[in-house]
Design an enzyme around this catalytic site. Structure first.
Site, PDB file in Angstrom:
ATOM      1  N   ASP A 127       0.793  -1.237   0.000  1.00  0.00           N
ATOM      2  CA  ASP A 127       0.000   0.000   0.000  1.00  0.00           C
ATOM      3  C   ASP A 127       0.822   1.282   0.000  1.00  0.00           C
ATOM      4  OD1 ASP A 127      -2.667  -0.809  -0.244  1.00  0.00           O
ATOM      5  OD2 ASP A 127      -2.659  -1.553   1.813  1.00  0.00           O
ATOM      6  N   ASP A 192      -7.459  -3.598  -4.984  1.00  0.00           N
ATOM      7  CA  ASP A 192      -7.032  -2.318  -4.395  1.00  0.00           C
ATOM      8  C   ASP A 192      -5.632  -1.917  -4.872  1.00  0.00           C
ATOM      9  OD1 ASP A 192      -8.631  -4.116  -2.902  1.00  0.00           O
ATOM     10  OD2 ASP A 192      -8.452  -2.951  -1.078  1.00  0.00           O
TER      11      ASP A 192
HETATM   12  N1  GLY Z   1      -7.390  -1.334   0.753  1.00  0.00           N
HETATM   13  C1  GLY Z   1      -8.211  -1.800   1.788  1.00  0.00           C
HETATM   14  C2  GLY Z   1      -9.610  -1.340   1.718  1.00  0.00           C
HETATM   15  O1  GLY Z   1     -10.077  -0.815   0.749  1.00  0.00           O
HETATM   16  O2  GLY Z   1     -10.285  -1.527   2.697  1.00  0.00           O
END
Ligand code: GLY
Length: 419
Positions: A127, A192
């Site tokens: 992330d 994501d």
């Molecule tokens: N990337 C984690 C979420 O969208 O909760």
């Protein structure tokens, strides 16, 4: 977050074109009626509310270590720089600086951006685009001071280089999650992760190093092949064999069921492929973004106010919780996708985004200063299957709401950082 500022000449040209279009085509149905408040006025009021509310939040968290993420047990939930949401608070402060020009926000944004620095070398997660891009990426776009710009550029490049270590050429993807004990996964990749590619695309330009771009494109191509269903919706997670690249499983960990459409996952995909089209001009990405937009906008279980339930397939609908974060991300993405679309499609996307923002700006979703723990949006859902952050505020809902407001303003006036 890394969108380049449009040059003054382009800005002026865009303003003239927008004005002409408004004269020739007339205002859209959404704001043609005399009794509907112009969206520009809604945006301006939202910015005032946001500034008042974030002054409350800043005061609330002063002296507490870390970053406000949500509200738990009646108090602000703080997280450290290793949390995937750490960058969104500084990112929102940058957007408030951009929206108001008030240097107080810049000072606060710089302070909190600096606190996200440890993510630069964090090899344990994917992330880093969120964690570093929202703070350093927006900061780089908005500051002039050469020393700060160099420091921000270095932080982003370090983060991009760290993120590259999670790429497996056999799979053609960046691994999302590390393997925790007893997991059945071998190489999990979640939708994501498309959002983190913006950091790599920026790094390829900033360092003049094509490898970052090649990895981002490989990842987007692999996800395009394996994450999507025929109706344009996506699985949340695809697990790969890291030795062969074969797909081992498809599932939806954060949604209702493996075959369901988790609302935020659809929004990440929509935003991710729109952004990758901006960066590459690959038509496959543009077509995928349109497919996701059609799935999302035309879904029979999308409520009339355009704020989705947390999962389109939760059988508890209409009693299921909503997810205002998915709505804000989708609105922001559609405003960008509109800029790559023919006139009619663009008008549909902008009207949908406008309706979404009008809903989010109403008392049903937008908190009054002092309420909602200091956050802007109510009714966001983080991780329903885990029983956490359900139907409350989330820092990333606020971040994408502010971004969408800025994009809406730019789309309507031709002025702003949105290209
Ligand atoms: N990337 C984690 C979420 O969208 O909760």
């Amino acid at each position: 977050m890394f969108e380049r500022d449009i040059r003054p000449a382009r800005r002026a040209a865009k303003t003239i074109i927008c004005s002409l279009l408004l004269v020739v085509c007339g205002a859209s149905a959404a704001h043609a009626a005399a009794d509907v408040e112009p969206i520009a006025a809604v945006v301006d009021r939202d910015v005032q509310v946001a500034a008042a509310q974030y002054r409350v939040l800043l005061a609330k968290v002063a002296g507490k270590p870390g970053f406000p993420r949500s509200v738990a047990h009646g108090d602000v939930r703080m997280v450290g720089p290793g949390d995937w949401t750490a960058g969104f608070f500084p990112g929102s402060l940058w957007y408030l600086f951009e929206a108001t020009g008030d240097a107080t926000w810049k000072t606060a944004a710089m302070r909190y951006t600096a606190l996200t620095a440890p993510a630069k070398f964090d090899k344990t997660q994917h992330d880093l685009g969120f964690m570093l891009g929202a703070g350093y990426g927006n900061g780089l776009r908005l500051v002039d001071d050469p020393a700060t710009r160099t420091a921000y550029r270095d932080a982003l490049l370090a983060g991009a280089t760290t993120l590259m270590t999670r790429f497996n050429p056999k799979v053609g993807s960046i691994q999302s999650w590390d393997l925790w004990p007893n997991t059945t996964w071998a190489f999990p990749v979640i939708i994501d992760n498309m959002m983190n590619l913006e950091l790599l695309m920026w790094a390829a330009r900033a360092a003049d190093e094509p490898r970052y771009r090649e990895v981002a494109i490989a990842h987007a191509d692999t996800a395009l092949k394996n994450h999507f269903r025929p109706d344009g919706s996506s699985f949340h997670l695809v697990d790969y064999d890291p030795k062969t690249g074969a797909v081992r499983a498809r599932m939806t960990v954060q949604g209702y069921a493996n075959g369901s459409a988790w609302a935020r996952g659809q929004a990440w995909g929509l935003y991710g492929y729109t952004m990758m089209y901006r960066e590459t001009h690959k038509d496959d990405y543009l077509q995928q973004a349109h497919r996701i937009a059609r799935f999302y906008m035309n879904h029979p279980r999308l409520p009339a106010d355009r704020i989705p339930f947390w999962d389109f397939d939760d059988p508890a609908i209409p009693a299921a919780p909503r997810d205002s974060s998915a709505a804000a991300i989708a609105a922001s993405a559609l405003l960008e996708l509109a800029s790559f679309s023919d006139r009619d499609t663009a008008a549909r996307y902008r009207d949908f985004a406008e309706q979404t923002l009008r809903s989010l700006s109403s008392g049903a979703y937008l908190a009054q200063p002092g309420d909602n723990g200091g956050f802007l949006l109510k009714h966001a859902t983080g991780h329903k299957p885990a029983g956490t952050e359900i139907d409350g505020p989330l820092n990333y809902a606020d971040y994408y709401f502010l971004e969408a407001l800025l994009r809406m303003k730019a789309a309507r006036t031709g002025i702003g950082s949105f290209h």
